[in-house]
Structure formats: C-alpha cells, structure tokens
Write an enzyme that holds these catalytic residues in place. Structure first.
Site, PDB file in Angstrom:
ATOM      1  NE  ARG A 103      -9.256  16.091  29.328  1.00 62.82           N
ATOM      2  CZ  ARG A 103      -9.130  17.767  29.799  1.00 62.82           C
ATOM      3  NH1 ARG A 103      -9.640  18.536  28.621  1.00 62.82           N
ATOM      4  NH2 ARG A 103      -9.503  18.473  31.150  1.00 62.82           N
ATOM      5  CE  LYS A 137      -5.464  17.105  38.490  1.00 60.03           C
ATOM      6  NZ  LYS A 137      -5.808  16.121  37.343  1.00 60.03           N
ATOM      7  CD  GLU A 146      -1.783  21.639  44.849  1.00 59.97           C
ATOM      8  OE1 GLU A 146      -0.786  20.829  44.538  1.00 59.97           O
ATOM      9  OE2 GLU A 146      -3.219  22.040  43.863  1.00 59.97           O
TER      10      GLU A 146
END
Length: 733
Positions: free
Chosen positions: A296, A117, A203
């Site tokens: 995926r 990420k 975040e």
C-alpha cells in the site's frame, strides 16, 4: 487535476479512510464515514459522504459488505483504501473485483504473497535475499511458539503477519513462559482488532537495527522501478515518528543492492501499484535483512515525493487506470533531502501514551507547497545505463527549500479515542540533510498546539540532538539517548515568568492598547500623590508542580511610556528586569523587549472546565501555554484561597496508594482480577486500549483487590479509578 488533489488530501488526512472515486478521471470524490467522524476534516473536504457504521472498526471500516453497498449506492467505480484497515486485505480486493469496482492497489495475489510477513519471507528467501532467523509457519499453538522462540534465542519479536504501523508487535526480553505468553496474547488481540487476523510470526530481535525501506512502483505490464529508499529508524512503540529520504550514509553500491532486491520482489509476484519493501540493517555487522513488504501507500511517502518530484497518488491512479509507468529507472530523480515528522496527540514523558480532547488552539508553520515540485534536468545532465538501479541523474535546476503540511484536524476539532492519534505530518525539503534539519527545527518551533498533549517539543529536541544530527540512527535511538531527549524538568526561566506575568497584566486591562503611553492602571479611579507608578503582583505556578507547591511571585511596576519594571521571585535570588517594553498585538501574541532583545511570544490561555469545582488540582486552574523559542512552558494561575474554601478539593478526595487510574480516555479490554484477589507488585491488572494501542496497567503494590470500578468493554475517562488495592500490612507506611 481536482481528483488527484482530492485523493492526495484524503490519503494524507491521517485517518485511514476509504475513498470512493466516481470515475478515475472525473472530479467527484466520496468518502465512507463512520459516526465518530461526522465532523472530521476529511468529511468536510469530500463532495459526498456516506455513513458506514459506528466507531468500532469491526462494525464499520472492516465491514466489506457495507462498503461495497455504498459503492453501488454512490455510483463509485474505484476505491482508494488509504493507509490501514482493509488496505492490505486480499479478500477485499477480490470482492471489489467481483463487483466490477477498481481497487486502487495491487492485485489480490500480490497482497496475499507480500502482505503476509511469513509468505513474503519465503519468497525473498527463494530469491536469495537474506531474512532474519525466525518461525514463519502456521502453527499458532502458544507452547509451540514459545519453543520456537527458545530455539531462536531471546530476545525475540512477536509480529502480526498482516498489517503494519507497529500494531500487533511485541518484543519479549525475558526468556520465561509468562512473559512470552502475555506478549503473545496482547499481540494477537491487537492484530485481530486492527487487521482481522491474529496470526503472528516469531523472529530474532536484532539488538542495534536500523530500519531502511525502499519505495517501489510497478505497472500491470511488467514495469517495475525503485523510487529510492527512506530511513525510518527512530521509533516509539514500534511505530515510526520521523522519517527521511534518502537514508543517510548509504553507499551507491548498497543503495543499488537494496533497490534491486526490492524491484526483484515486486516482479516475482507480478506486483502493480505502490509498495514498500522494508529491510533491517544491522549496525553491528553492516548486513541487511528483508523484514516485510507493505502492499500500500505508506504514511511517510511524502519524503519520497519531495526528493523525486513525483506525485505518488497520481501514479497510483495512472496504474489503476491501466497506464504504464511514466519513467524508467535511470530517469528517477534523487534531489536533496527530506524529513517527515509525525505530529501525535500523545504525552512523550508518559511513555508516549496517546491523548484525546479538543484542539483548543492550533497555529502551524506556513506551508510553501501542497504537492511535490517536479524537477527538470539541467542542460548538463549526465545519464547512464537504463538498466542501472542506482540514481544516475546528477544535475538539476535549482530547487528552493520547501515546507509541506498535511493535517487531519483543524482548530476546534475533537481528537477521539477510536483511531490513530496522529494530528498531522510536517514535511521539509532542503538541498542537503543539514539544511533540511534546520528547516525542520524552525518549522517545529512554529507549531503550537493547546488542548491535548503532543510530541511537538519532543520532536524539536530530537531534531536538535547531536547523535541524530550526526545520523547515528537505530530503532533503539530513543531509549539509548533517553536522558538527552528527556532532560529533567527545570524551574521556569525568570524571562518566561516575566513574559507571562506581563501578558496577564496587559490582557486584564485591554484599554491600555489605545495608547502606547498609557499603563494598565491609568484607567483606575484611585491615584497616588507620588506619581503614576503602580504595582501588581501576579502569582504563577509550573504545571508540573504539585498543588501544594509555593507559587512564584512576579511583581510588576508600570512606568510612563508603556514601560515596566519586573521583579521575579522564585526559589532562588530575585531577578529584576528594568524598562521592559511590552504590548499585546493580538489576544495570543505579546511583543516584548526584554534584556534588549525584541521578540514576539505566543501565550494561549486555557480556562478550567466550568463544571469542575475549584481545588488544588491544576485541572481546575487557568493554564497559560507559553511558546517561547524552541520550548513550550505551561504555567497555572493558582486558585485564590477564598475560592478553594468555596469549591473544596473534590478531585483529590479519593484514593490510597493502591489506586490504579486510567492514564487517558480508554476502552477497558480486560479486567484480570476480581474483588478479593491477591496481587503482587508489577502484576498486570487491567488492559486498556486507546487509539488502537493496548496498555497494561500493573499493580504498584502487593495486596488485596478491594474495589473494581470498571468492566470489560466500558469506555472510561482519564483519571477514573479502575481498581483499588489495599496494601499488605507489612508494606503499609
């Protein structure tokens, strides 16, 4: 193609398993299996199955060496990694490549770049895509991360840099070190167990976000396209429960912008295969931010298949075999609207805590298809520039509404505590969102489960909620509409009580089924001089009531011609129904005409466990699960007083107000106290894990720990007392 269908079924078996293919174009499939999955549905579907270890994922599904050994043993040439565990593990992809085994997924370099990420955010920033403000670096010192969170501004989101599915993710509202460190520790521990990596990012937590993701596909020759977007905003525990495609309310320009950014991201890392680029859409500012990329196939990919008519697993095999994409961007259909509802073994009214146990009864809506139906352009098709990223196919042959069901379990299956609690995925497709929603509600009405708590009724309520119908979507949808989605539990309707009582009366006297003119009492020896009119009183109790609550009485009079008069006595004025026609058409189906309405009601009996003595606890009583319309009602037949005297109330003999019991079958992760410790109300005492989800049990009172009934690493059953706290003198009643 049998292999395609086999892999499709396995990938959608909802158990994050690894699938081996002997050849990309042969017809044998082999599964890696763990001991806990010995009798699982996906094992029965496989041509061959190989055990790779015990239930804990760290000793089985995450053991690369063991998996590779089985690849060689079985002669497999490729591995489809499923949804989780090693599906986004670059090292696993590299190891397979070194062993000459095809990984049905992107190259390891793309997994590293986009599977992280933090790294993916850096790539997107360089590409000019806005990202949510946050810290994505390598420094994992708790004090440093708290400082970063303070600079970002609370509330913040702590998120594992690898994996997905809401695992390793915690929201911190309070700007205190204690709250932050507790969430950080829990997120890291859960991430390590789920993905083998405990690195997290921090975040800004957007207050009213919407979750919109783009399905992309790329081949090894540089081709990359968007298969349009999905909306996955409605979530609980940071995990999706209902998804739809396309995302409602997006303009053509916004859809094109999102798709273009997602395709650019794929090309930037030389991506290959299926991937999902996820965005946060801020409802307050109408801006979107890149969130992460899943390298995926997603659990919710069927909704994309339904609106595009494409089999994404087949596409994965084509790309893994080195073939180019079969469509260019302008040829990708976007037809109708699709929903996917995830059926979970969980209790929505108990904070969606997962449940486990045996599926004693399972009845589902009848699927109309198993794979997506290809769409053919009509002769009047209009197509535009090949370079356009917006959908341009505007006319298709008529497409019939469809229902698709992908199950991981069958009736009689055991839902364990080790893996995800998903039972199935229910997918519907209609010509527009309104039709698809109607189909979803009807299909959920027909989905009946007994044996474990499920979210089926909650999903039905959600699908009928006006705000959801109006597409007022956000990730905080459930807490925002909590009172509408969880209305107060009311007393069972007299109609339901009458239906249930007639079911009990008729099933107790099966001889009456030989003739519609007979009643349940005509087989009795004794007869009244006044005629063939007999009475029986059946007592029922709501399963949500306490054992001491007064049962409700239903008085049944049998009449000639198979008719009945029924009087329901509840807390209010008695309700009477006259000339009710009722008969059993199966051991679980009652055909009844009540208030002039003919209907078929499903009622499933759940006997109590034979080993538990009779008591006031509903666990020791016969449960009757009544599926009537859009509602499921569970009633119990109270235990007779004479049986209570014999059995004794063993289950209620225990604890004071300071007892903390396991809310579900769980693994004890951490015992945070010891005997003699003083605890404050709300303090975290025990950390449990069930189905890859951590739960912190907190003290309900302030006091001294008197008893600890568990230890770290122990498996405990639902209801077991784990800790007992003696209240302070001043707080005792």
């Amino acid at each position: 193609m049998h292999l395609k269908r086999g892999l499709q079924g396995y990938c959608q078996a909802l158990r994050e398993n690894l699938i081996l293919t002997k050849s990309l174009w042969q017809t044998e499939e082999k599964l890696h299996v763990v001991e806990a999955d010995h009798d699982a549905l996906h094992v029965k579907m496989a041509d061959e199955a190989y055990c790779i270890g015990p239930a804990p994922s760290s000793e089985s599904y995450l053991k690369m060496d063991k998996i590779i050994d089985v690849c060689h043993l079985s002669g497999a040439q490729a591995v489809h990694p499923g949804y989780g565990f090693l599906s986004e593990n670059a090292k696993f992809a590299e190891r397979l490549s070194e062993e000459g085994i095809v990984f049905i997924g992107p190259p390891a370099s793309a997994i590293i770049s986009m599977g992280s990420k933090s790294e993916s955010k850096n790539i997107m920033t360089s590409a000019g895509v806005p990202c949510v403000p946050g810290y994505h670096g390598d420094n994992q010192d708790p004090e440093f991360l708290f400082e970063q969170a303070t600079e970002i501004g609370f509330p913040v989101l702590i998120k594992a840099i690898h994996g997905g599915g809401g695992k390793g993710m915690r929201t911190v509202i309070e700007a205190t070190p204690d709250a932050f460190y507790e969430a950080l520790t829990s997120a890291k521990r859960e991430s390590l167990k789920s993905f083998g990596n405990d690195t997290v990012l921090v975040e800004k937590y957007i207050q009213r976000p919407r979750h919109v993701e783009v399905q992309i596909f790329a081949d090894s020759m540089g081709g990359a396209i968007s298969l349009w977007e999905r909306d996955c905003s409605v979530q609980r525990r940071n995990q999706k429960i209902i998804e739809e495609a396309p995302a409602p309310g997006l303009s053509v320009e916004l859809r094109e912008s999102l798709s273009a950014k997602a395709v650019a991201a794929a090309r930037a890392v030389k991506y290959a295969g299926a991937g999902t680029v996820e965005f946060i859409f801020d409802n307050d500012t109408q801006d979107f931010y890149f969130m992460e990329m899943n390298t995926r196939l997603q659990v919710e990919h069927p909704v994309t298949e339904m609106v595009t008519g494409l089999d994404l697993v087949e596409w994965q095999l084509e790309v893994a075999a080195g073939n180019p994409l079969s469509l260019d961007q302008s040829s990708v259909p976007l037809v109708g609207h699709a929903f996917e509802a995830r059926i979970y073994a969980e209790n929505p009214r108990n904070n969606f805590l997962p449940d486990s146990g045996q599926l004693l009864y399972l009845s589902t809506p009848t699927p109309t298809l198993t794979l997506p139906q290809s769409y053919k352009p009509s002769p009047t098709l209009i197509s535009s520039n090949v370079e356009s990223v917006a959908p341009t196919l505007v006319s298709y042959e008529s497409v019939a509404p469809s229902v698709r069901l992908e199950q991981g379990f069958a009736q009689g299956s055991q839902i364990g505590v080790y893996y995800d609690p998903m039972i199935a995925k229910l997918i519907v497709h209609g010509k527009d969102r309104s039709e698809a929603l109607r189909m979803l509600r009807k299909a959920l009405d027909e989905y009946h489960v007994v044996g474990v708590s499920t979210n089926v009724e909650f999903l039905r309520t959600l699908a009928g909620n006006q705000a959801f119908i109006d597409a007022e979507l956000e990730t905080g949808f459930i807490p925002k509409h909590f009172h509408e989605l969880f209305p107060p539990v009311t007393e069972s309707a007299p109609e339901v009580l009458a239906q249930t009582a007639l079911f009990v009366a008729l099933r107790d006297y099966p001889k009456q089924q030989t003739s519609t003119a007979q009643s349940p009492w005509t087989s009795l020896v004794s007869r009244r001089f006044g005629g063939d009119v007999y009475e029986r009183v059946i007592h029922l109790q709501d399963d949500t009531s306490t054992g001491e609550a007064q049962p409700m009485a239903v008085r049944i009079k049998s009449l000639v011609g198979g008719l009945f008069d029924v009087e329901v006595e509840t807390s209010g004025t008695p309700v009477k129904f006259y000339d009710v026609s009722a008969k059993l058409i199966s051991p679980t189906s009652l055909s009844i005409t009540l208030n002039d309405k003919l209907s078929t009601i499903t009622i499933v009996s759940q006997p109590p466990p034979p080993s538990i003595p009779a008591s006031l606890s509903h666990n020791t009583m016969e449960r009757l699960h009544v599926f009537s319309g859009e509602r499921k009602t569970t009633l119990v037949i109270p235990t007779p007083k004479w049986l209570l005297m014999q059995g004794g109330d063993v289950l209620s003999a225990a604890t004071g107000t300071g007892a903390l019991k396991a809310p579900m079958p769980s693994l004890v992760v951490e015992v945070r106290v010891k005997v003699g410790d003083r605890v404050e109300k709300g303090q975290g005492v025990i950390v449990l894990e069930s189905m890859k989800t951590e739960t912190v049990l907190r003290a309900g009172i302030s006091g001294i720990v008197k008893v600890i009934g568990c230890k770290n690493g122990e498996m405990v059953q639902e209801g077991k007392e784990l800790v007992n706290i003696e209240a302070d003198e001043e707080t005792k009643p």
